[in-house]
Design a protein around this motif. Sequence first.
Motif, mmCIF file in Angstrom:
data_model
loop_
_atom_site.group_PDB
_atom_site.id
_atom_site.type_symbol
_atom_site.label_atom_id
_atom_site.label_comp_id
_atom_site.label_asym_id
_atom_site.label_seq_id
_atom_site.Cartn_x
_atom_site.Cartn_y
_atom_site.Cartn_z
ATOM 1 N N GLY A 40 0.784 -1.225 0.000
ATOM 2 C CA GLY A 40 0.000 0.000 0.000
ATOM 3 C C GLY A 40 0.817 1.277 0.000
ATOM 4 O O GLY A 40 0.262 2.373 0.004
ATOM 5 N N LEU A 41 2.140 1.167 -0.016
ATOM 6 C CA LEU A 41 2.980 2.359 0.048
ATOM 7 C C LEU A 41 3.073 3.038 -1.314
ATOM 8 O O LEU A 41 3.192 2.391 -2.338
ATOM 9 N N ASP A 42 3.037 4.354 -1.295
ATOM 10 C CA ASP A 42 3.123 5.171 -2.501
ATOM 11 C C ASP A 42 4.583 5.395 -2.874
ATOM 12 O O ASP A 42 5.386 5.829 -2.045
ATOM 13 N N LEU A 43 4.925 5.122 -4.108
ATOM 14 C CA LEU A 43 6.291 5.255 -4.604
ATOM 15 C C LEU A 43 6.862 6.653 -4.367
ATOM 16 O O LEU A 43 8.023 6.806 -4.022
ATOM 17 N N LEU A 75 4.532 1.972 10.221
ATOM 18 C CA LEU A 75 3.938 0.809 9.562
ATOM 19 C C LEU A 75 3.570 -0.274 10.572
ATOM 20 O O LEU A 75 2.518 -0.894 10.467
ATOM 21 N N ILE A 76 4.431 -0.492 11.545
ATOM 22 C CA ILE A 76 4.155 -1.503 12.569
ATOM 23 C C ILE A 76 2.914 -1.119 13.372
ATOM 24 O O ILE A 76 2.082 -1.971 13.687
ATOM 25 N N GLU A 77 2.773 0.155 13.674
ATOM 26 C CA GLU A 77 1.601 0.618 14.432
ATOM 27 C C GLU A 77 0.300 0.378 13.672
ATOM 28 O O GLU A 77 -0.736 0.156 14.277
ATOM 29 N N ARG A 78 0.348 0.411 12.348
ATOM 30 C CA ARG A 78 -0.857 0.182 11.537
ATOM 31 C C ARG A 78 -1.204 -1.301 11.421
ATOM 32 O O ARG A 78 -2.275 -1.646 10.935
#
Length: 111
Positions: A40-43, A75-78
């Motif tokens: 889901g990360l934006d380039l 990211l870990i928190e999500r």
Amino acid sequence: MGIELELHAERPGRRKKGAPDTPLRASYKHGEGLASALSGLDLHHSGVLGRVDPYRDTAINEQEAELAGRQIVALIERCPTGPERAALLDLAAMLEACATTPGSYLVFIGD
């Protein structure tokens, strides 16, 4: 599809001809979870980890690993549970190892 990780003492492929390209450390058990967590990360707006290509190998050096280590916390928190969280925790440990090993590279091995 999965993404595996290998930590190398130097940029892979730069060894003398015939010398094995052996990783210092590797993680092959969280490939699918890692691919899912990074998908889901934006380039353009996700920093170092947004550049990881799930279909090809992506290498980052120790300085980039330090920057990515700062990103990984969010990211870990999500991802409070499940295989994605386990994969991100494993990635965090690999990023820390890379950031503290001079001249090293962390390679994301795309599927």
